[in-house]
Design a protein around this motif. Structure first.
Motif, PDB file in Angstrom:
ATOM      1  N   ALA A 149       0.833  -1.200   0.000  1.00 48.53           N
ATOM      2  CA  ALA A 149       0.000   0.000   0.000  1.00 48.53           C
ATOM      3  C   ALA A 149       0.867   1.249   0.000  1.00 48.53           C
ATOM      4  CB  ALA A 149      -0.938  -0.012   1.216  1.00 48.53           C
ATOM      5  N   ARG A 150       1.957   1.197   0.798  1.00 48.12           N
ATOM      6  CA  ARG A 150       2.867   2.360   0.827  1.00 48.12           C
ATOM      7  C   ARG A 150       3.522   2.569  -0.541  1.00 48.12           C
ATOM      8  NH1 ARG A 150       8.004   3.473   1.511  1.00 48.12           N
ATOM      9  NH2 ARG A 150       8.590   1.272   1.618  1.00 48.12           N
ATOM     10  N   GLN A 151       3.976   1.452  -1.152  1.00 45.59           N
ATOM     11  CA  GLN A 151       4.603   1.554  -2.478  1.00 45.59           C
ATOM     12  C   GLN A 151       3.595   2.049  -3.521  1.00 45.59           C
ATOM     13  OE1 GLN A 151       7.738   1.210  -3.252  1.00 45.59           O
ATOM     14  NE2 GLN A 151       8.441   0.559  -1.213  1.00 45.59           N
ATOM     15  N   ALA A 152       2.342   1.532  -3.446  1.00 47.47           N
ATOM     16  CA  ALA A 152       1.325   1.952  -4.404  1.00 47.47           C
ATOM     17  C   ALA A 152       1.009   3.440  -4.262  1.00 47.47           C
ATOM     18  CB  ALA A 152       0.051   1.127  -4.209  1.00 47.47           C
ATOM     19  N   GLU A 153       0.920   3.925  -3.030  1.00 51.74           N
ATOM     20  CA  GLU A 153       0.653   5.342  -2.806  1.00 51.74           C
ATOM     21  C   GLU A 153       1.795   6.200  -3.338  1.00 51.74           C
ATOM     22  OE1 GLU A 153      -1.243   8.794  -1.684  1.00 51.74           O
ATOM     23  OE2 GLU A 153      -1.981   6.753  -1.921  1.00 51.74           O
ATOM     24  N   LYS A 154       3.020   5.710  -3.101  1.00 49.18           N
ATOM     25  CA  LYS A 154       4.184   6.444  -3.619  1.00 49.18           C
ATOM     26  C   LYS A 154       4.181   6.458  -5.137  1.00 49.18           C
ATOM     27  CE  LYS A 154       9.228   6.552  -3.494  1.00 49.18           C
ATOM     28  NZ  LYS A 154      10.457   5.884  -3.003  1.00 49.18           N
ATOM     29  N   ALA A 155       3.865   5.270  -5.760  1.00 48.40           N
ATOM     30  CA  ALA A 155       3.816   5.198  -7.222  1.00 48.40           C
ATOM     31  C   ALA A 155       2.717   6.099  -7.764  1.00 48.40           C
ATOM     32  CB  ALA A 155       3.592   3.754  -7.663  1.00 48.40           C
ATOM     33  N   ARG A 156       1.552   6.137  -7.067  1.00 48.62           N
ATOM     34  CA  ARG A 156       0.456   6.994  -7.514  1.00 48.62           C
ATOM     35  C   ARG A 156       0.858   8.458  -7.479  1.00 48.62           C
ATOM     36  NH1 ARG A 156      -3.207  10.132  -5.700  1.00 48.62           N
ATOM     37  NH2 ARG A 156      -2.529   9.884  -3.529  1.00 48.62           N
ATOM     38  N   GLN A 157       1.523   8.838  -6.383  1.00 48.77           N
ATOM     39  CA  GLN A 157       1.958  10.227  -6.280  1.00 48.77           C
ATOM     40  C   GLN A 157       2.983  10.570  -7.360  1.00 48.77           C
ATOM     41  OE1 GLN A 157       3.349  10.643  -2.265  1.00 48.77           O
ATOM     42  NE2 GLN A 157       1.279  10.554  -1.363  1.00 48.77           N
ATOM     43  N   ASP A 158       3.943   9.607  -7.602  1.00 51.13           N
ATOM     44  CA  ASP A 158       4.937   9.844  -8.659  1.00 51.13           C
ATOM     45  C   ASP A 158       4.267   9.943 -10.020  1.00 51.13           C
ATOM     46  OD1 ASP A 158       6.885   9.797  -6.748  1.00 51.13           O
ATOM     47  OD2 ASP A 158       7.465   7.712  -7.110  1.00 51.13           O
ATOM     48  N   ALA A 159       3.285   9.029 -10.283  1.00 52.07           N
ATOM     49  CA  ALA A 159       2.586   9.054 -11.577  1.00 52.07           C
ATOM     50  C   ALA A 159       1.807  10.343 -11.748  1.00 52.07           C
ATOM     51  CB  ALA A 159       1.649   7.848 -11.673  1.00 52.07           C
ATOM     52  N   ALA A 160       1.161  10.809 -10.666  1.00 44.94           N
ATOM     53  CA  ALA A 160       0.409  12.052 -10.752  1.00 44.94           C
ATOM     54  C   ALA A 160       1.337  13.224 -11.034  1.00 44.94           C
ATOM     55  CB  ALA A 160      -0.370  12.283  -9.458  1.00 44.94           C
ATOM     56  N   ARG A 161       2.501  13.220 -10.364  1.00 43.73           N
ATOM     57  CA  ARG A 161       3.464  14.291 -10.606  1.00 43.73           C
ATOM     58  C   ARG A 161       3.973  14.249 -12.048  1.00 43.73           C
ATOM     59  NH1 ARG A 161       8.644  14.157 -10.689  1.00 43.73           N
ATOM     60  NH2 ARG A 161       8.706  12.070  -9.771  1.00 43.73           N
TER      61      ARG A 161
END
Length: 358
Positions: A149-161
């Motif tokens: 979940a932590r990795q997915a949230e980080k990936a989501r934030q990176d993808a959004a950026r």
């Protein structure tokens, strides 16, 4: 202190469980013994019933034997005694076998009870080990889920950026491309406008030159005809042809019937797909020919005269073929026939995307 109390409580609980297991095992053994006793009683009853049947058969046989042969009674009695002895011995043997079987069953039951106790203990240990393994696996999966979940949230934030960066870059690129496109369109429009102006100037100059050339050719032809008329007027010889002739060297004339006939003749040549006969030839460098067509009153062609040649013999031949192929051109209307037997119509032939007669 609490840990010691908990350990003691756990020991007591295990001892209680063990006593309960032993009690259950003893109950099972007692049930098995009762089952064996009932089976033994059933077997004895069956054996007694069988013996009764045998005895009844024997008595019946003796009675019949006494009726039939009294002399054989003693022999039968001896044989009966022997059979009785054999039956007794067999009964003793079966009893011994039965006791041995019961002993074997008891030992087997004891072995099974011990085996069941050991299996129960093993299963309990396996159950406890499985529960511990499950607890550890659940803990590992929960940790893994939290990490994912932590990795997915980080990936989501990176993808959004990254998506925001791509969107901004695409917007800036689109603005740049739109500005470049508008500038290119402006330049292309300016170039096309300039090219159109240049082409218009070239076309105008060409038309002026062709018009000048036609005017010069017409002037020369008029001079020649004037000279011919002057020579004819000075000649003492009479005219050779008795035909009445009319001339139309332009599009305007005081004789409206003559103008209408000439226009109808030009339209017929222009509209009937005659350009295909000269399409390829017209690609050669040439001068727009000036052609005079003499038409009789019945619409047939009398002669074709080139006042100005195209400069390409093949084009001149094609013009002759076109004029001939479209004849006859219709009889003169009555008003025109009363005036002329032959009319000569002069036109300048222009080849571009079609044939135009001017």
């Amino acid at each position: 202190m609490q840990d010691r109390a908990a350990l003691e409580q756990a020991g007591l609980e295990q001892e209680r469980q063990r006593q309960e297991n032993l009690r259950q095992t003893e109950l099972m053994a007692a049930a098995q013994r009762e089952t064996a006793r009932q089976e033994q009683l059933r077997l004895e009853a069956a054996r007694a019933e069988q013996a009764a049947k045998i005895e009844a058969a024997r008595l019946e046989a003796e009675r019949q034997e006494l009726v039939r042969q009294e002399a054989l009674r003693r022999e039968a009695l001896r044989q009966e005694q022997e059979r009785a002895e054999a039956a007794r011995l067999e009964a003793v043997r079966q009893e011994q076998a039965k006791q041995a079987q019961l002993e074997a069953q008891r030992q087997e039951q004891a072995k099974q009870a011990e085996k069941a106790r050991q299996e129960a203990a093993r299963l309990e240990q396996a159950k406890q080990a499985q529960l511990e393994a499950q607890r550890q696996e659940l803990a590992r999966q929960e940790a893994l889920r939290q990490e994912q979940a932590r990795q997915a949230e980080k990936a989501r934030q990176d993808a959004a950026r990254q998506e925001l960066e791509r969107t901004e870059a695409a917007r800036q690129e689109a603005v740049k491309q739109e500005a470049a496109r508008q500038e290119a369109a402006r330049q292309e429009a300016a170039r096309l406008e300039q090219a159109k102006k240049d082409q218009a100037l070239r076309d105008k100059a060409k038309q002026e030159a062709e018009r000048e050339e036609r005017l010069k050719a017409i002037g020369r032809q008029l001079d020649q005809e004037a000279a011919q008329r002057d020579a004819a007027s000075r000649s003492p010889l009479p005219t050779v042809s008795p035909l009445r002739r009319g001339w139309l060297f332009g599009r305007a004339d005081t004789n409206a019937d003559l103008v209408l006939y000439a226009e109808a003749m030009s339209r017929k040549i222009e509209k009937n797909m005659t350009f295909d006969m000269v399409r390829d030839l017209a690609k050669q460098r040439h001068v727009s020919p000036v052609v005079t067509i003499a038409v009789r009153a019945d619409g047939t062609v009398e002669k074709i005269t080139f006042t100005v040649s195209s400069g390409v013999p093949a084009i001149d031949d094609a013009v002759r073929k076109i004029v001939t192929s479209q004849g006859p051109y219709g009889v003169f209307p009555p008003s025109l026939a009363r005036q002329y037997d032959v009319i000569e119509i002069r036109r300048t032939w222009i080849f571009d995307v079609s044939i135009r007669l001017e």
